[in-house]
Design a protein around this motif. Structure first.
Motif, PDB file in Angstrom:
ATOM      1  N   ILE A 160     -10.410   1.383  18.255  1.00 24.62           N
ATOM      2  CA  ILE A 160      -9.261   0.822  17.544  1.00 24.62           C
ATOM      3  C   ILE A 160      -8.039   1.647  17.927  1.00 24.62           C
ATOM      4  N   VAL A 161      -7.047   0.986  18.512  1.00 27.02           N
ATOM      5  CA  VAL A 161      -5.931   1.730  19.084  1.00 27.02           C
ATOM      6  C   VAL A 161      -5.058   2.361  18.005  1.00 27.02           C
ATOM      7  N   SER A 162      -4.778   1.589  16.942  1.00 32.17           N
ATOM      8  CA  SER A 162      -3.873   2.092  15.912  1.00 32.17           C
ATOM      9  C   SER A 162      -4.559   3.148  15.051  1.00 32.17           C
TER      10      SER A 162
ATOM     11  N   SER B 253       0.002  -1.164  16.526  1.00 32.77           N
ATOM     12  CA  SER B 253      -1.235  -1.818  16.142  1.00 32.77           C
ATOM     13  C   SER B 253      -1.439  -2.997  17.062  1.00 32.77           C
ATOM     14  N   TYR B 254      -2.508  -2.988  17.798  1.00 36.40           N
ATOM     15  CA  TYR B 254      -2.798  -4.235  18.489  1.00 36.40           C
ATOM     16  C   TYR B 254      -4.275  -4.544  18.617  1.00 36.40           C
ATOM     17  N   PHE B 255      -4.489  -5.784  18.976  1.00 41.14           N
ATOM     18  CA  PHE B 255      -5.847  -6.295  19.076  1.00 41.14           C
ATOM     19  C   PHE B 255      -5.942  -7.014  20.402  1.00 41.14           C
ATOM     20  N   MET B 256      -6.664  -6.421  21.306  1.00 49.37           N
ATOM     21  CA  MET B 256      -6.858  -7.067  22.603  1.00 49.37           C
ATOM     22  C   MET B 256      -8.321  -6.906  22.924  1.00 49.37           C
ATOM     23  N   LEU B 257      -9.019  -7.988  23.044  1.00 50.78           N
ATOM     24  CA  LEU B 257     -10.457  -7.884  23.193  1.00 50.78           C
ATOM     25  C   LEU B 257     -10.962  -8.936  24.153  1.00 50.78           C
ATOM     26  N   GLU B 258     -11.754  -8.498  25.101  1.00 49.06           N
ATOM     27  CA  GLU B 258     -12.372  -9.449  26.009  1.00 49.06           C
ATOM     28  C   GLU B 258     -13.436 -10.216  25.245  1.00 49.06           C
TER      29      GLU B 258
ATOM     30  N   ASN C  28      -8.350  -3.999  11.476  1.00 45.96           N
ATOM     31  CA  ASN C  28      -8.213  -4.626  12.780  1.00 45.96           C
ATOM     32  C   ASN C  28      -9.456  -5.458  13.046  1.00 45.96           C
ATOM     33  N   GLY C  29      -9.312  -6.497  13.848  1.00 47.66           N
ATOM     34  CA  GLY C  29     -10.484  -7.304  14.196  1.00 47.66           C
ATOM     35  C   GLY C  29     -11.619  -6.433  14.721  1.00 47.66           C
TER      36      GLY C  29
ATOM     37  N   LEU D 171       2.477  -2.189  25.102  1.00 52.30           N
ATOM     38  CA  LEU D 171       1.640  -3.357  24.987  1.00 52.30           C
ATOM     39  C   LEU D 171       1.554  -4.128  26.301  1.00 52.30           C
ATOM     40  N   SER D 172       2.710  -4.280  26.955  1.00 53.09           N
ATOM     41  CA  SER D 172       2.723  -5.001  28.226  1.00 53.09           C
ATOM     42  C   SER D 172       1.926  -4.254  29.280  1.00 53.09           C
ATOM     43  N   LEU D 173       1.975  -2.932  29.210  1.00 54.66           N
ATOM     44  CA  LEU D 173       1.224  -2.140  30.179  1.00 54.66           C
ATOM     45  C   LEU D 173      -0.253  -2.473  30.074  1.00 54.66           C
ATOM     46  N   LYS D 174      -0.724  -2.518  28.836  1.00 50.74           N
ATOM     47  CA  LYS D 174      -2.126  -2.836  28.602  1.00 50.74           C
ATOM     48  C   LYS D 174      -2.416  -4.244  29.129  1.00 50.74           C
ATOM     49  N   LEU D 175      -1.517  -5.172  28.802  1.00 53.66           N
ATOM     50  CA  LEU D 175      -1.722  -6.559  29.240  1.00 53.66           C
ATOM     51  C   LEU D 175      -1.757  -6.642  30.765  1.00 53.66           C
ATOM     52  N   MET D 176      -0.906  -5.865  31.408  1.00 55.21           N
ATOM     53  CA  MET D 176      -0.885  -5.881  32.869  1.00 55.21           C
ATOM     54  C   MET D 176      -2.193  -5.362  33.438  1.00 55.21           C
TER      55      MET D 176
END
Lengths: 91, 661
Positions: free
Chosen positions: B379-381, B456-461, B355-356, A27-32
């Motif tokens: 969707i990553v998961s 599972s994560y949600f990261m979106l610009e 997921n969102g 997760l941190s890798l992605k955040l970085m």
């Protein structure tokens, strides 16, 4: 204001924050890669109901992420003047 | 085929697809999906200097370390391109207002040894749109050719194609300067592991990846010191402006529901005018063809006017609705609203195991489940992605629209509530809602039932708001309509021909006699189709369906919209109820039909509601089954999907029919 530290999901909204470090995880890798690097400035712009997800401003753009993900980022605040950090935020 | 290639790469939201659309127009090999590049969309374009090249729009990615399926597609194409020996140019599209982040990807691609071109896009977002200094900086500091372009306004496109030609010439002559990097070897390791994105969390790679990212950004920041960065004009919209309302926990949801309501109102009320027009045109054309053909070639006339024409008409008639639906989706995506909906909904979707990011395929599912299933790739998961795929067919797709539109007329009277909301439009919305509720409940079951691990994560610009580009507003929907007419059209023509054959001939009739006009075609009941429908009748009787509807159920497994075509063909063959020879509209013919000789109309309320519910739930779409198989790489999931949706449809219809009798 005295300097304070905490994880990003616990940090105050609308205050300039500085990234201290990130947990070691995928997760941190992605955040970085998305620009959340140690030393980088960021700010929480918005929290959805229940504080999850939250929207942060980093590297001139807005990133939405879950509180659990934000918990991987350790930030400090209060040691820098509140203004002058975000050139694009100035009128 | 060793054509020369140009890859468009870049971060999500960099305006890559807008540039692609501006450069290519309507010539595409695959159908695009609004806003999202699901496959590597590609097309051949003609360059003045070098002739034909293949232009490929890669999915957006932030780095060459893929985390989701769509990023994988992009990274794999780029990393492999270096060793494939086909002249390849990588064009990195950069959001000029966010140079910093794009430089990570540029840095990595630079080490692949491919001919490279940077296109600075979205320059209207920066204070000095000329970006002269930045272009210079790219050449001096990064040793990469750069140019400025505004894909939205279509400015600088000529320079872009000219640059394509120059870079291709370099790629062919092998005059590409490679910047050797210490990390390139690790990519080969990553990609050597195969296509399992879940396996990327290898400890060694992770440590290396982390160090690499930090080091790259250090170098980037170092070199950026000499770059005349321009102040960004566009303010981040959060937390002020429209987001105060649109991201409000209550207000945001209300706005979303209102937007959806407007969309369905448009689909039902506004689309009816062009639809009526198309239907009348088809009737008129059919009648003229019949008058021309019947005296000359009676058998062919029967085939064309009773078999082919109604089938084709059934497809064409809902092109306006598909167009409108895609128009709405493009508007939502391009304006930046869709990302906000994902953000707003993530918390709730997470609760039901989604997921969102599921919201984009789910809304896309209202158009067509097939591209929507492919759109789950970001969707990553794996678990969330699989759940999303499994429930997608419950989002009422555009192929159900004509079925709903035809049937609702029998179940709900015309009329308005409060003078603006049409009753039939509201019913339509109700059917869509019913699908959504079923989707939510199914997702909940999947959440506890599917045992797949993975992060599972949600990261979106969340991009700044912008006006959609007018070109995309007609080009993307039109492109989809074209591919729909071609794709669904083929199926429907084949099915209509088959159906015409089955309905025109029977076990007791000699085909040759019917064809030469010596014998009249059998009544439908005695035809092959009738025999088939009759055989099905005991199973579907409890749902209120007779053998004619049975025929339609069988044929519409190919695709749902075939239902309307089948009805049109069946009722076209049944002979004209009007004695004066004029053609009746399908609706009027269906209204006159009765249950087995009695006075009770066949399309009574109970049957129609039961049929509506059946079509809302059942997975009657071969393409969806194929798409699920493709994306899950097994037969297990498409079969489970088919079984659970069929059971759901049958039981729900049974309940509805028995209750409303």
């Amino acid at each position: 204001m005295p300097q304070r530290q905490g994880s990003l999901d616990q940090a105050p909204t609308g205050v300039p924050l500085t990234i201290v470090r990130l947990d070691e995880s995928d997760l941190s890798l992605k955040l970085m890669e998305m620009g959340c690097l140690p030393g980088e400035k960021l700010e929480i712009l918005h929290r959805a109901s229940g504080g999850d997800p939250l929207a942060i401003k980093v590297m001139e753009y807005v990133l939405g992420l879950r509180a659990r993900e934000a918990a991987a980022v350790w930030v400090s605040w209060g040691d820098t003047p509140l203004r002058n950090l975000w050139n694009s935020q100035e009128p | 085929m060793s054509l020369q290639r140009i890859f468009l790469a870049g971060n999500p939201n960099s305006g890559k697809s807008t540039l692609f659309n501006a450069l290519t127009g309507l010539h595409h090999k695959t159908a695009n999906f609004p806003g999202v590049t699901v496959e590597s969309l590609q097309t051949e374009i003609e360059l003045r200097s070098t002739g034909k090249v293949v232009l490929v729009d890669l999915p957006g990615t932030y780095s060459l370390y893929p985390q989701s399926q769509d990023e994988w597609v992009a990274c794999q194409a780029l990393v492999q391109a270096a060793s494939e020996g086909i002249p390849t140019v990588v064009v990195v599209v950069v959001d000029a207002s966010n140079l910093n982040r794009s430089l990570l990807l540029i840095h990595q691609i630079q080490e692949l040894g491919l001919s490279m071109q940077v296109v600075l896009n979205k320059c209207d977002r920066v204070a000095n749109p000329g970006l002269k200094g930045v272009v210079q900086w790219f050449e001096n500091e990064m040793k990469i050719k750069a140019l400025v372009c505004d894909a939205r306004k279509g400015q600088g496109l000529n320079e872009v194609s000219k640059a394509f030609g120059q870079r291709l010439a370099e790629a062919r002559s092998g005059a590409v300067s490679t910047v050797p990097g210490p990390w390139a070897a690790s990519w080969n390791e990553v990609f050597g592991q195969g296509l399992e994105t879940q396996n990327l969390g290898n400890e060694v790679i992770r440590a290396q990846h982390s160090a690499e990212t930090v080091e790259r950004y250090r170098r980037i920041n170092q070199s950026l010191k000499t770059c005349p960065l321009h102040e960004t004009k566009a303010k981040a919209a959060l937390p002020n402006g429209p987001d105060r309302l649109l991201l409000h926990p209550v207000g945001g949801i209300l706005v979303f529901v209102a937007v959806m309501a407007l969309m369905f109102q448009a689909l039902f009320a506004w689309a009816s005018y062009p639809m009526d027009f198309i239907e009348n045109m088809m009737l008129w054309a059919g009648e003229n063809l019949r008058q021309f053909l019947e005296p000359r070639y009676p058998a062919m006339s029967h085939l064309v006017t009773k078999g082919l024409m109604p089938g084709i008409g059934g497809v064409l008639v809902f092109v306006p609705q598909i167009f409108l639906l895609f128009l709405f989706l493009v508007l939502l995506e391009e304006s930046g609203y869709m990302a906000r909906v994902s953000y707003l909904m993530d918390r709730n979707l997470k609760r039901i195991g989604l997921n969102g990011k599921s919201i984009v395929p789910m809304l896309g599912g209202f158009a067509c489940a097939v591209p929507a299933i492919a759109a789950t790739r970001n969707i990553v998961s794996w678990k969330e992605r699989l759940s999303t795929i499994m429930i997608l067919p419950l989002m009422s797709c555009s192929a159900r629209l004509p079925v709903y539109a035809l049937l609702i007329q029998f179940a709900v009277p015309e009329g308005y509530i409060l003078g603006i909301f049409s009753l039939q439009g509201l019913t339509m919305m109700g059917l869509y809602l019913m699908g959504v509720v079923a989707a939510v409940l199914s997702a909940l079951v999947m959440k506890f039932w599917i045992r797949e691990k993975g992060p599972s994560y949600f990261m979106l610009e969340i991009p700044a708001y912008q006006w959609p580009v007018s070109r995309n507003l007609w080009q993307v929907p039109l492109r989809y309509c074209l591919s729909f007419v071609q794709g669904a059209g083929k199926v429907i023509v084949v099915v209509s021909l088959l159906l015409w054959f089955l309905a025109s001939f029977g076990p007791d009739h000699k085909m040759s006699e019917t064809l030469t006009g010596q014998a009249t075609p059998p009544v439908l009941e005695k035809s092959y189709a009738g025999v088939l429908g009759k055989a099905l009748e005991p199973v579907i009787m409890p749902l209120g369906f007779d053998w004619k509807i049975g025929i339609a159920l069988v044929t519409s497994f190919a695709a749902r919209e075939v239902f309307v075509g089948t009805m049109a063909t069946i009722y076209g063959l049944e002979g004209d109820p009007n004695q004066d020879g004029t053609q009746l509209r399908l609706k009027e013919r269906m209204q006159k039909d009765t249950v087995g000789g009695s006075k009770e109309p066949l399309f009574n309320r109970a049957t129609v509601w039961s049929l509506l519910v059946f079509y809302a739930f059942a997975l009657q779409c071969m393409s969806t089954v194929a798409a699920t198989k493709q994306e899950t790489r097994s037969w297990k999931w498409p079969l489970i999907q088919l079984l659970y949706l069929s059971a759901l449809a049958y039981l729900a219809s049974l309940a509805v029919y028995q209750w409303s009798l």
